[in-house]
Write an enzyme that holds these catalytic residues in place. Structure first.
Site, PDB file in Angstrom:
ATOM      1  N   ARG A  25       6.505  54.349  72.242  1.00 17.79           N
ATOM      2  CA  ARG A  25       7.824  53.708  72.170  1.00 17.79           C
ATOM      3  C   ARG A  25       7.987  52.614  73.221  1.00 17.79           C
ATOM      4  O   ARG A  25       8.726  51.646  72.998  1.00 17.79           O
ATOM      5  CB  ARG A  25       8.916  54.773  72.342  1.00 17.79           C
ATOM      6  CG  ARG A  25      10.340  54.278  72.044  1.00 17.79           C
ATOM      7  CD  ARG A  25      11.307  55.444  72.056  1.00 17.79           C
ATOM      8  NE  ARG A  25      12.654  55.080  71.637  1.00 17.79           N
ATOM      9  CZ  ARG A  25      13.720  55.085  72.447  1.00 17.79           C
ATOM     10  NH1 ARG A  25      13.589  55.437  73.713  1.00 17.79           N
ATOM     11  NH2 ARG A  25      14.909  54.744  71.986  1.00 17.79           N
ATOM     12  N   ILE A  51      17.113  50.016  69.385  1.00 13.84           N
ATOM     13  CA  ILE A  51      16.044  50.888  68.912  1.00 13.84           C
ATOM     14  C   ILE A  51      16.621  52.300  68.930  1.00 13.84           C
ATOM     15  O   ILE A  51      17.212  52.720  69.926  1.00 13.84           O
ATOM     16  CB  ILE A  51      14.779  50.774  69.785  1.00 13.84           C
ATOM     17  CG1 ILE A  51      13.666  51.705  69.279  1.00 13.84           C
ATOM     18  CG2 ILE A  51      15.064  51.005  71.258  1.00 13.84           C
ATOM     19  CD1 ILE A  51      12.331  51.527  70.005  1.00 13.84           C
ATOM     20  N   SER A  52      16.515  53.008  67.827  1.00 11.31           N
ATOM     21  CA  SER A  52      17.137  54.334  67.701  1.00 11.31           C
ATOM     22  C   SER A  52      16.497  55.324  68.672  1.00 11.31           C
ATOM     23  O   SER A  52      15.355  55.159  69.095  1.00 11.31           O
ATOM     24  CB  SER A  52      17.003  54.872  66.276  1.00 11.31           C
ATOM     25  OG  SER A  52      17.717  54.073  65.372  1.00 11.31           O
ATOM     26  N   GLN A  53      17.258  56.376  68.998  1.00  9.43           N
ATOM     27  CA  GLN A  53      16.720  57.414  69.873  1.00  9.43           C
ATOM     28  C   GLN A  53      15.534  58.085  69.190  1.00  9.43           C
ATOM     29  O   GLN A  53      15.472  58.182  67.960  1.00  9.43           O
ATOM     30  CB  GLN A  53      17.798  58.431  70.228  1.00  9.43           C
ATOM     31  CG  GLN A  53      18.200  59.348  69.084  1.00  9.43           C
ATOM     32  CD  GLN A  53      19.360  60.257  69.439  1.00  9.43           C
ATOM     33  OE1 GLN A  53      20.511  59.906  69.221  1.00  9.43           O
ATOM     34  NE2 GLN A  53      19.052  61.424  69.974  1.00  9.43           N
TER      35      GLN A  53
END
Length: 204
Positions: A25, A51-53
């Site tokens: 990530r 950016i999503s968790q």
């Protein structure tokens, strides 16, 4: 991150876990946020987008139930993280981004990971990607007020869509859309979520 934020929350599908082990990530967040790359929260990537968790990316990937060789359409490339995760499961991933600056940032990242240029598209996700339809799986990483008709039309019988749905400033729910072999559409809710609004043309 994988053990405490994903596996501990009952996402244990081997292909999903393997994908997270292969895609770092930290490679998809701005340099100044790399020290926070493994926190279980969304992070800004510029231009009002995030950016999503990690857990949400894992959950949506798990719900999508992607199989090797299937053709997948992602609406909302963003940083490219979700597309990269999916690409480790099947190489047939196409991703669309409407914000040109994000598209230009994400495309070289994805090309380095084996995407072909035609798989990373600048365009309006409300229209889907007719030239590559039908798709076995469709995933949407921004919330429209209702499911775009074009995406349902471009889903192959037996296929599945995972999409957050909810009007701006209203509750959003992660919905799972399935199309039976005879074309019947079934929609079910998974859980409440919060995504940026989907932009582009209005759904038909």
């Amino acid at each position: 991150m994988i053990q405490h934020q994903i596996v501990a929350r009952d996402i244990t599908t081997p292909a999903v876990i393997a994908a997270f082990r292969q895609v770092d990530r930290a490679d998809f967040v701005p340099n100044e946020l790399r020290t926070r790359a493994y926190t279980d929260r969304p992070l800004p990537i510029g231009l009002g987008q995030t950016i999503s968790q990690p857990y949400v990316v894992a959950l949506m990937t798990d719900l999508l139930q992607v199989q090797q060789g299937q053709k997948v359409l992602e609406i909302g490339t963003g940083s490219g993280y979700q597309a990269a995760i999916l690409h480790t499961i099947t190489p047939n991933v196409f991703t669309i981004e409407i914000v040109e600056a994000l598209y230009r940032q994400a495309k070289p990242r994805l090309l380095k990971r084996g995407f072909r240029p035609e798989q990373v598209v600048l365009g309006d996700g409300y229209r889907g990607l007719p030239r590559e339809a039908p798709f076995d799986r469709i995933i949407v990483t921004a919330a429209p007020p209702q499911i775009p008709r074009a995406l349902i039309d471009q889903l192959r019988p037996g296929g599945r869509i995972v999409i957050p749905v909810g009007a701006k400033d209203h509750p959003q729910f992660l919905q799972i859309v399935t199309k039976s072999k005879d074309g019947k559409i079934t929609v079910g809710n998974s859980r409440p979520v919060r995504f940026v609004p989907m932009t582009g043309g209005e759904p038909r």
